[in-house]
Design an enzyme around this catalytic site. Structure first.
Site, PDB file in Angstrom:
ATOM      1  N   SER A  93     -81.939 -88.365 -35.365  1.00 21.94           N
ATOM      2  CA  SER A  93     -82.714 -87.062 -34.849  1.00 21.94           C
ATOM      3  C   SER A  93     -84.050 -87.215 -35.815  1.00 21.94           C
ATOM      4  O   SER A  93     -83.975 -86.603 -37.038  1.00 21.94           O
ATOM      5  CB  SER A  93     -81.787 -85.907 -35.063  1.00 21.94           C
ATOM      6  OG  SER A  93     -82.796 -84.890 -35.167  1.00 21.94           O
ATOM      7  N   HIS A 105     -83.869 -89.223 -30.947  1.00 19.94           N
ATOM      8  CA  HIS A 105     -83.302 -87.800 -30.534  1.00 19.94           C
ATOM      9  C   HIS A 105     -84.293 -86.818 -31.199  1.00 19.94           C
ATOM     10  O   HIS A 105     -84.723 -86.773 -31.943  1.00 19.94           O
ATOM     11  CB  HIS A 105     -81.922 -87.500 -31.154  1.00 19.94           C
ATOM     12  CG  HIS A 105     -81.149 -86.256 -30.783  1.00 19.94           C
ATOM     13  ND1 HIS A 105     -80.561 -86.266 -29.675  1.00 19.94           N
ATOM     14  CD2 HIS A 105     -81.110 -85.083 -31.175  1.00 19.94           C
ATOM     15  CE1 HIS A 105     -79.983 -84.960 -29.288  1.00 19.94           C
ATOM     16  NE2 HIS A 105     -80.165 -84.327 -30.736  1.00 19.94           N
ATOM     17  N   ASP A 159     -85.151 -82.799 -31.239  1.00 25.06           N
ATOM     18  CA  ASP A 159     -84.497 -81.573 -31.281  1.00 25.06           C
ATOM     19  C   ASP A 159     -85.384 -80.442 -30.956  1.00 25.06           C
ATOM     20  O   ASP A 159     -86.090 -80.261 -31.981  1.00 25.06           O
ATOM     21  CB  ASP A 159     -83.449 -81.371 -32.605  1.00 25.06           C
ATOM     22  CG  ASP A 159     -82.246 -82.003 -32.721  1.00 25.06           C
ATOM     23  OD1 ASP A 159     -81.662 -81.931 -31.539  1.00 25.06           O
ATOM     24  OD2 ASP A 159     -82.248 -82.717 -33.419  1.00 25.06           O
ATOM     25  N   MET A 187     -86.055 -76.317 -30.750  1.00 27.39           N
ATOM     26  CA  MET A 187     -85.441 -75.155 -31.026  1.00 27.39           C
ATOM     27  C   MET A 187     -86.523 -73.918 -30.946  1.00 27.39           C
ATOM     28  O   MET A 187     -87.725 -73.962 -31.431  1.00 27.39           O
ATOM     29  CB  MET A 187     -84.840 -75.075 -32.502  1.00 27.39           C
ATOM     30  CG  MET A 187     -84.090 -76.300 -32.783  1.00 27.39           C
ATOM     31  SD  MET A 187     -83.306 -76.022 -34.513  1.00 27.39           S
ATOM     32  CE  MET A 187     -82.461 -77.529 -34.468  1.00 27.39           C
ATOM     33  N   HIS A 230     -83.333 -82.767 -26.662  1.00 26.45           N
ATOM     34  CA  HIS A 230     -82.210 -81.886 -26.687  1.00 26.45           C
ATOM     35  C   HIS A 230     -82.771 -80.495 -26.858  1.00 26.45           C
ATOM     36  O   HIS A 230     -83.448 -80.106 -27.982  1.00 26.45           O
ATOM     37  CB  HIS A 230     -81.466 -82.249 -28.027  1.00 26.45           C
ATOM     38  CG  HIS A 230     -80.347 -81.196 -28.437  1.00 26.45           C
ATOM     39  ND1 HIS A 230     -79.541 -81.128 -29.327  1.00 26.45           N
ATOM     40  CD2 HIS A 230     -79.757 -80.177 -27.659  1.00 26.45           C
ATOM     41  CE1 HIS A 230     -78.665 -80.260 -29.367  1.00 26.45           C
ATOM     42  NE2 HIS A 230     -78.700 -79.541 -28.377  1.00 26.45           N
ATOM     43  N   MET A 269     -82.703 -76.580 -27.481  1.00 26.50           N
ATOM     44  CA  MET A 269     -81.890 -75.683 -27.842  1.00 26.50           C
ATOM     45  C   MET A 269     -82.728 -74.451 -27.614  1.00 26.50           C
ATOM     46  O   MET A 269     -83.338 -73.842 -28.509  1.00 26.50           O
ATOM     47  CB  MET A 269     -81.661 -75.817 -29.268  1.00 26.50           C
ATOM     48  CG  MET A 269     -80.772 -76.863 -29.445  1.00 26.50           C
ATOM     49  SD  MET A 269     -80.400 -77.526 -31.146  1.00 26.50           S
ATOM     50  CE  MET A 269     -81.789 -78.758 -30.988  1.00 26.50           C
ATOM     51  N   MET A 326     -71.571 -80.828 -29.184  1.00 27.92           N
ATOM     52  CA  MET A 326     -72.123 -80.374 -30.519  1.00 27.92           C
ATOM     53  C   MET A 326     -70.870 -80.519 -31.406  1.00 27.92           C
ATOM     54  O   MET A 326     -69.726 -79.925 -31.297  1.00 27.92           O
ATOM     55  CB  MET A 326     -72.874 -79.073 -30.506  1.00 27.92           C
ATOM     56  CG  MET A 326     -74.038 -79.035 -29.681  1.00 27.92           C
ATOM     57  SD  MET A 326     -75.265 -80.110 -30.472  1.00 27.92           S
ATOM     58  CE  MET A 326     -75.620 -79.606 -32.268  1.00 27.92           C
ATOM     59  N   ASP A 352     -73.421 -84.988 -31.678  1.00 30.00           N
ATOM     60  CA  ASP A 352     -74.211 -84.574 -32.284  1.00 30.00           C
ATOM     61  C   ASP A 352     -74.130 -83.566 -33.399  1.00 30.00           C
ATOM     62  O   ASP A 352     -73.607 -82.301 -33.216  1.00 30.00           O
ATOM     63  CB  ASP A 352     -75.465 -83.943 -31.448  1.00 30.00           C
ATOM     64  CG  ASP A 352     -76.661 -83.469 -32.208  1.00 30.00           C
ATOM     65  OD1 ASP A 352     -76.974 -83.631 -33.370  1.00 30.00           O
ATOM     66  OD2 ASP A 352     -77.516 -82.881 -31.191  1.00 30.00           O
TER      67      ASP A 352
HETATM   68  C1  DX5 Z   1     -78.741 -79.674 -34.701  1.00 30.11           C
HETATM   69  C2  DX5 Z   1     -79.519 -80.731 -34.097  1.00 30.11           C
HETATM   70  C3  DX5 Z   1     -79.101 -82.009 -34.383  1.00 30.11           C
HETATM   71  C4  DX5 Z   1     -79.115 -82.376 -35.856  1.00 30.11           C
HETATM   72  C5  DX5 Z   1     -78.378 -83.386 -36.519  1.00 30.11           C
HETATM   73  O1  DX5 Z   1     -79.164 -78.410 -34.088  1.00 30.11           O
HETATM   74  O2  DX5 Z   1     -79.183 -80.491 -32.585  1.00 30.11           O
HETATM   75  O3  DX5 Z   1     -79.697 -83.143 -33.734  1.00 30.11           O
HETATM   76  O4  DX5 Z   1     -80.562 -82.472 -35.943  1.00 30.11           O
HETATM   77  O5  DX5 Z   1     -78.640 -83.610 -37.651  1.00 30.11           O
HETATM   78  P1  DX5 Z   1     -77.618 -83.850 -38.722  1.00 30.11           P
HETATM   79  O6  DX5 Z   1     -77.234 -85.396 -38.573  1.00 30.11           O
HETATM   80  O7  DX5 Z   1     -78.292 -83.915 -40.250  1.00 30.11           O
HETATM   81  O8  DX5 Z   1     -76.455 -83.198 -38.781  1.00 30.11           O
HETATM   82 ZN    ZN Z   2     -79.666 -82.486 -31.322  1.00 26.14          ZN
END
Ligand code: DX5
Ligand code: ZN
Length: 215
Positions: free
Chosen positions: A7, A32, A34, A36, A65, A67, A136, A174
């Protein structure tokens, strides 16, 4: 399948090109990404500007991904920005089907995801409709949280359903994945493990990736 998706959220953004290069050179399978929005989750990460260097320099597929609320407004732009797969949260929408169609219409792989407090059976009707489901194993919003052990049973359940129904759907997991627990998560039936801090905060990211893959 046993794949690792680092990620980029945990990367050093002051050195992004170098971080991307490190992953390119490693045994990782995907990037990956992320995204947000500060509404669906209590944190804001990044959006389209980060897709540009990734599209330009990453030599592995971009697993996006989302969010965010209203993913229907943005999924096509992420497809156009170079996503290999686009995932969004089931609990963020009323009906995922039209949004899955938007993604599929762009020729991009679809993924549906759920937070740890969402009943895993809510994925049942969609297991045959998506390329991948993302379970998750922490609450979406932040890297560096601890893996929630109850996720293991959910992975086993989804794996048994996918096997029973003979579906090609991949299972991604994840949150809180590291070289110590990767083995159990794969053994439960996961195909793709996302890892942020365990990769980018490691002294040797390539070695961390290798050790998770070889579990
Ligand atoms: C959390 C993200 C994950 C996160 C994983 O909201 O979706 O992808 O970055 O990070 P680690 O591996 O540090 O839990
Ligand atoms: Zn993620």
């Amino acid at each position: 399948m046993r794949a690792i998706a680092p990620s980029i959220l945990s990367a050093d953004f002051g050195d992004l090109r170098e971080e991307i290069e490190r992953i390119n050179q490693s045994e990782a399978d995907y990037f990956h990404v992320d995204v947000m929005d500060g509404v669906f989750v209590p944190n804001i990460s990044f959006g389209f500007p980060i897709m540009e260097p990734l599209q330009k320099y990453a030599t592995k597929p971009l697993d996006v991904h989302l969010m965010i609320v209203h993913p229907e407004k943005y999924v096509e732009r992420f497809c156009d920005a170079g996503a290999w797969s686009v995932g969004f949260h089931l609990e963020a929408v009323d009906d995922p089907m039209p949004i899955l169609s938007l993604i599929r219409g762009k020729g991009v792989r679809t993924c549906l995801t759920i937070n740890p407090d969402i009943d895993v059976h809510r994925l049942d009707p969609y297991l045959g409709e998506v390329d991948m489901v993302l379970l998750m194993s922490v609450f979406a919003g932040f890297g560096g949280q601890r893996f929630i052990p109850e996720t293991i049973d959910k992975i086993r359940y989804v794996r048994s359903e996918i096997t029973r129904r003979q579906l090609p759907t991949l299972i991604e997991v994840d949150g809180g994945i590291n070289p110590s627990n990767a083995k159990d998560v794969f053994a439960a039936g996961a195909d793709v493990l996302v890892a942020g801090s365990a990769v980018f905060h490691a002294d040797d990211p390539a070695e961390a990736i290798r050790s998770m893959k070889q579990q």
